[in-house]
Design an enzyme around this catalytic site. Structure first.
Site, PDB file in Angstrom:
ATOM      1  N   ASP A 136       0.816  -1.217   0.000  1.00 55.78           N
ATOM      2  CA  ASP A 136       0.000   0.000   0.000  1.00 55.78           C
ATOM      3  C   ASP A 136       0.850   1.267   0.000  1.00 55.78           C
ATOM      4  O   ASP A 136       2.020   1.246   0.396  1.00 55.78           O
ATOM      5  CB  ASP A 136      -0.868   0.045   1.272  1.00 55.78           C
ATOM      6  CG  ASP A 136      -2.005  -0.957   1.217  1.00 55.78           C
ATOM      7  OD1 ASP A 136      -1.984  -1.847   0.344  1.00 55.78           O
ATOM      8  OD2 ASP A 136      -2.909  -0.851   2.064  1.00 55.78           O
ATOM      9  N   ASP A 137       0.205   2.347  -0.372  1.00 53.14           N
ATOM     10  CA  ASP A 137       0.668   3.735  -0.187  1.00 53.14           C
ATOM     11  C   ASP A 137       1.693   4.239  -1.207  1.00 53.14           C
ATOM     12  O   ASP A 137       2.082   5.391  -1.178  1.00 53.14           O
ATOM     13  CB  ASP A 137       1.229   3.988   1.226  1.00 53.14           C
ATOM     14  CG  ASP A 137       0.176   3.793   2.313  1.00 53.14           C
ATOM     15  OD1 ASP A 137      -0.969   3.462   1.955  1.00 53.14           O
ATOM     16  OD2 ASP A 137       0.502   3.961   3.493  1.00 53.14           O
ATOM     17  N   HIS A 186      -6.023   2.683  -4.092  1.00 50.84           N
ATOM     18  CA  HIS A 186      -5.937   2.937  -2.646  1.00 50.84           C
ATOM     19  C   HIS A 186      -6.361   4.381  -2.359  1.00 50.84           C
ATOM     20  O   HIS A 186      -5.826   5.023  -1.459  1.00 50.84           O
ATOM     21  CB  HIS A 186      -4.511   2.653  -2.170  1.00 50.84           C
ATOM     22  CG  HIS A 186      -4.356   2.568  -0.672  1.00 50.84           C
ATOM     23  ND1 HIS A 186      -5.232   1.881   0.132  1.00 50.84           N
ATOM     24  CD2 HIS A 186      -3.413   3.073   0.177  1.00 50.84           C
ATOM     25  CE1 HIS A 186      -4.827   1.968   1.395  1.00 50.84           C
ATOM     26  NE2 HIS A 186      -3.732   2.698   1.449  1.00 50.84           N
ATOM     27  N   HIS A 190      -5.666   9.416   0.565  1.00 47.15           N
ATOM     28  CA  HIS A 190      -5.485   8.583   1.761  1.00 47.15           C
ATOM     29  C   HIS A 190      -6.253   9.143   2.955  1.00 47.15           C
ATOM     30  O   HIS A 190      -5.734   9.239   4.075  1.00 47.15           O
ATOM     31  CB  HIS A 190      -3.992   8.446   2.098  1.00 47.15           C
ATOM     32  CG  HIS A 190      -3.677   7.142   2.778  1.00 47.15           C
ATOM     33  ND1 HIS A 190      -3.774   6.966   4.128  1.00 47.15           N
ATOM     34  CD2 HIS A 190      -3.285   5.950   2.285  1.00 47.15           C
ATOM     35  CE1 HIS A 190      -3.438   5.729   4.441  1.00 47.15           C
ATOM     36  NE2 HIS A 190      -3.140   5.082   3.339  1.00 47.15           N
ATOM     37  N   TYR A 227      -6.569   2.874   5.449  1.00 48.93           N
ATOM     38  CA  TYR A 227      -6.749   2.337   6.807  1.00 48.93           C
ATOM     39  C   TYR A 227      -7.695   1.126   6.835  1.00 48.93           C
ATOM     40  O   TYR A 227      -8.077   0.650   7.900  1.00 48.93           O
ATOM     41  CB  TYR A 227      -7.273   3.405   7.784  1.00 48.93           C
ATOM     42  CG  TYR A 227      -6.525   4.708   7.671  1.00 48.93           C
ATOM     43  CD1 TYR A 227      -5.238   4.826   8.200  1.00 48.93           C
ATOM     44  CD2 TYR A 227      -7.071   5.793   6.986  1.00 48.93           C
ATOM     45  CE1 TYR A 227      -4.530   6.011   8.072  1.00 48.93           C
ATOM     46  CE2 TYR A 227      -6.364   6.980   6.843  1.00 48.93           C
ATOM     47  CZ  TYR A 227      -5.099   7.085   7.387  1.00 48.93           C
ATOM     48  OH  TYR A 227      -4.401   8.251   7.259  1.00 48.93           O
ATOM     49  N   HIS A 277       3.749  -2.281   3.105  1.00 49.27           N
ATOM     50  CA  HIS A 277       3.823  -0.947   2.495  1.00 49.27           C
ATOM     51  C   HIS A 277       5.137  -0.831   1.743  1.00 49.27           C
ATOM     52  O   HIS A 277       6.199  -1.038   2.340  1.00 49.27           O
ATOM     53  CB  HIS A 277       3.724   0.134   3.577  1.00 49.27           C
ATOM     54  CG  HIS A 277       2.413   0.091   4.317  1.00 49.27           C
ATOM     55  ND1 HIS A 277       2.183  -0.785   5.343  1.00 49.27           N
ATOM     56  CD2 HIS A 277       1.271   0.789   4.136  1.00 49.27           C
ATOM     57  CE1 HIS A 277       0.939  -0.611   5.780  1.00 49.27           C
ATOM     58  NE2 HIS A 277       0.362   0.341   5.065  1.00 49.27           N
TER      59      HIS A 277
END
Ligand code: ZN
Length: 326
Positions: A136-137, A186, A190, A227, A277
């Site tokens: 992720d991210d 995603h 965020h 999250y 991540h």
């Protein structure tokens, strides 16, 4: 009163500068042959000891790849350095624990060598065991290395892309696509989507999908809300299946490759979705530990979509999935 305040300030200053001065800074050295995470102490004696220790191991050249990571316990002042070397199919692990005193460091424990011979039979689908690693991210400056490591082991994974991070990293996205990794959504900023209106949630999702389309020429088909936060509005707004996870590496918290490795190896089983991540170097480092071991244990590392395909589970938009088990 002023005097007391001044005294308090002074005590605080002394605490920060003198007592707390052993604060450890994380340092990294990385190239094609080694990835090293090591602690940097404020004491030069200790540092030169650690650096010469690292140099000694780097210079043996008795490896194709060397990974070094550490744990430091500030309470007990113990430092454990983990060393993993790869040569052909042989993986060797060793750790050493040190005690740190004011300006000295000494060895207190050496664990015995463990050597494992791996069988990288890359198409051992006979086992039909599958795990989906997810990142992720990103994309971030570390993502390209994640793709390289996955490619090296012929493994695939899913990248949940944060839209705002795409700009300037288009090449990384194209590399994901040409390496057959799965590119998923995603959201854009965020945000904690559950706090926003359906319109805003849709905007966060669509903006990212459109940017991904602009770069690689197709739309993502999976959503992971930031999250993992989902409510009725998020489910309604999502035009895709919602993918969360059931193995959380907590890599953002510990930033320690050995710890990430332990979590994945101990917890991940057939049908699991693992959360990581691709923005942390320690996470990248952990992959050279995790992937060969999972493959050796008979797992196929696949994308999330592939995982559900292999498990004959049809994904539906707006529904939440944390694993693929029937
Ligand atoms: Zn995230």
């Amino acid at each position: 009163m002023k005097k007391i305040l001044l005294l308090l300030f002074l005590l605080f200053f002394i605490y920060i500068v003198i007592i707390n001065k052993e604060q450890v800074v994380n340092k990294t050295i990385t190239n094609d042959n080694y990835s090293i995470n090591y602690p940097y102490f404020s004491n030069s004696n200790i540092n030169s000891y650690i650096l010469s220790y690292l140099n000694k191991h780097i210079n043996t050249k008795d490896y194709d790849k060397l990974i070094i990571d550490y744990d430091y316990d500030n309470k007990t002042k113990t430092l454990t350095i983990y060393k993993t070397t790869y040569k052909g199919n042989i993986i060797n692990e060793k750790s050493k624990t040190f005690k740190i005193s004011k300006n000295n460091i000494y060895e207190i424990e050496v664990t015995k060598n463990t050597t494992k011979e791996y069988n990288f039979n890359l198409n051992n689908n006979i086992n039909s065991k599958y795990i989906a690693l997810t990142f992720d991210d990103g994309p971030s400056i570390n993502t390209s290395r994640v793709i390289d490591i996955l490619n090296k082991y012929n493994a695939r994974a899913t990248f949940f892309i944060t839209g705002k991070n795409i700009k300037g990293k288009e090449e990384v996205l194209r590399k994901m696509s040409s390496s057959n990794m799965e590119i998923a959504n995603h959201t854009y900023n965020h945000l904690l989507l559950t706090k926003y209106s359906i319109e805003k949630i849709e905007e966060e999702i669509d903006k990212t999908s459109n940017q991904i389309f602009d770069v690689v020429g197709f739309y993502p088909s999976l959503l992971r809300p930031s999250y993992g936060a989902v409510n009725k509005k998020v489910k309604q707004a999502s035009n895709m299946p919602i993918i969360i996870w059931d193995v959380d590496t907590l890599d953002w918290k510990y930033k320690n490759s050995k710890r990430i490795y332990n979590t994945v190896i101990n917890k991940a089983k057939d049908g699991d979705i693992v959360l990581m991540h691709d923005i942390y170097k320690s996470t990248v480092n952990s992959l050279d530990l995790i992937i060969p071991e999972l493959i050796n244990n008979g797992y196929n590392l696949v994308t999330v979509s592939e995982l559900f395909n292999y498990k004959n589970i049809k994904l539906e938009k707006g529904k939440v999935y944390g694993f693929a088990k029937n």
